[in-house]
Design an enzyme around this catalytic site. Structure first.
Site, PDB file in Angstrom:
ATOM      1  CG  ASP A  89      -7.475   2.866   1.409  1.00  0.00           C
ATOM      2  OD1 ASP A  89      -8.326   2.334   0.646  1.00  0.00           O
ATOM      3  OD2 ASP A  89      -7.469   4.082   1.648  1.00  0.00           O
ATOM      4  CE  LYS A 119      -2.085   1.552   3.745  1.00  0.00           C
ATOM      5  NZ  LYS A 119      -3.014   1.718   4.885  1.00  0.00           N
TER       6      LYS A 119
END
Length: 210
Positions: free
Chosen positions: A139, A121
């Site tokens: 996310d 991420k």
């Protein structure tokens, strides 16, 4: 509507709803985004943005933060939670930037993943926001919305969601789409309350309502 066509319609509608979507973490240098995204784990971006100015005032560059005692980093970032592990990762990350990359954030996905505390991420966020490369940041908002809308089918693992999205989202759209997912997830397709479908620009194409 197949998933690729659905993705294109979602992109178009969210672009109209959130034309200026971008990263909600404040930064003006790549290394600062690395720090902020690590602090943002289990913490709001808004809180991170209030904490980091004090950190950068005391440790204004990569070298200063690399040399900083971990205990002093802990003291400053305490309001962000999990301060011990975050301070340890930030310290180790800055040391690696200093010692291996001449103080610069590497413009390579695998190199970013090698940095302490940096996962897919974070690496995707850096690649997209700092270097303008194709990126998909999976996310919690992205994962929740993609499952509700029907872009993925009951997939919760971030990497698997990312891989599924790469197949249906044009590379140049991925980074901005994920920023728009964050805004839409906070304002409309919420997690802790019932989603506000009556105010949703995706309502009639969303798998949750079909």
């Amino acid at each position: 509507m197949n998933k690729k066509n659905l993705a294109m319609e979602v992109i178009a509608r969210l672009k109209k709803a959130y034309p200026d979507a971008g990263c909600t973490l404040d930064y003006n240098e790549a290394w600062k985004l690395l720090v902020s995204v690590r602090l943002a784990a289990q913490c709001t971006d808004a809180r991170v943005n209030t904490v980091v100015p004090k950190l950068y005032e005391k440790f204004p560059d990569v070298n200063a933060l690399a040399d900083a005692p971990v205990e002093e980093i802990e003291e400053i970032i305490h309001p962000c939670g999990f301060w011990r592990s975050k301070a340890k990762d930030i310290s180790a990350c800055m040391k690696m930037l200093r010692d291996k990359y001449d103080g610069q954030v590497p413009e390579d996905f695998d190199a970013l993943l090698s940095l302490p505390g940096v996962g897919r991420k974070s690496a995707n966020l850096i690649m997209g926001d700092v270097f303008g490369k194709p990126a998909i940041v999976t996310d919690t908002h992205c994962i929740r919305l993609c499952n509700r809308i029907g872009l993925v089918d009951q997939i919760r693992e971030p990497k698997k969601v990312e891989m599924a999205l790469w197949k249906i989202v044009p590379p140049q759209e991925g980074n901005d789409l994920c920023h728009r997912f964050v805004l839409h997830g906070r304002e409309v397709c919420t997690a802790r309350t019932s989603p506000h479908c009556e105010n949703c620009c995706l309502a009639e194409i969303c798998g949750k309502n079909l």
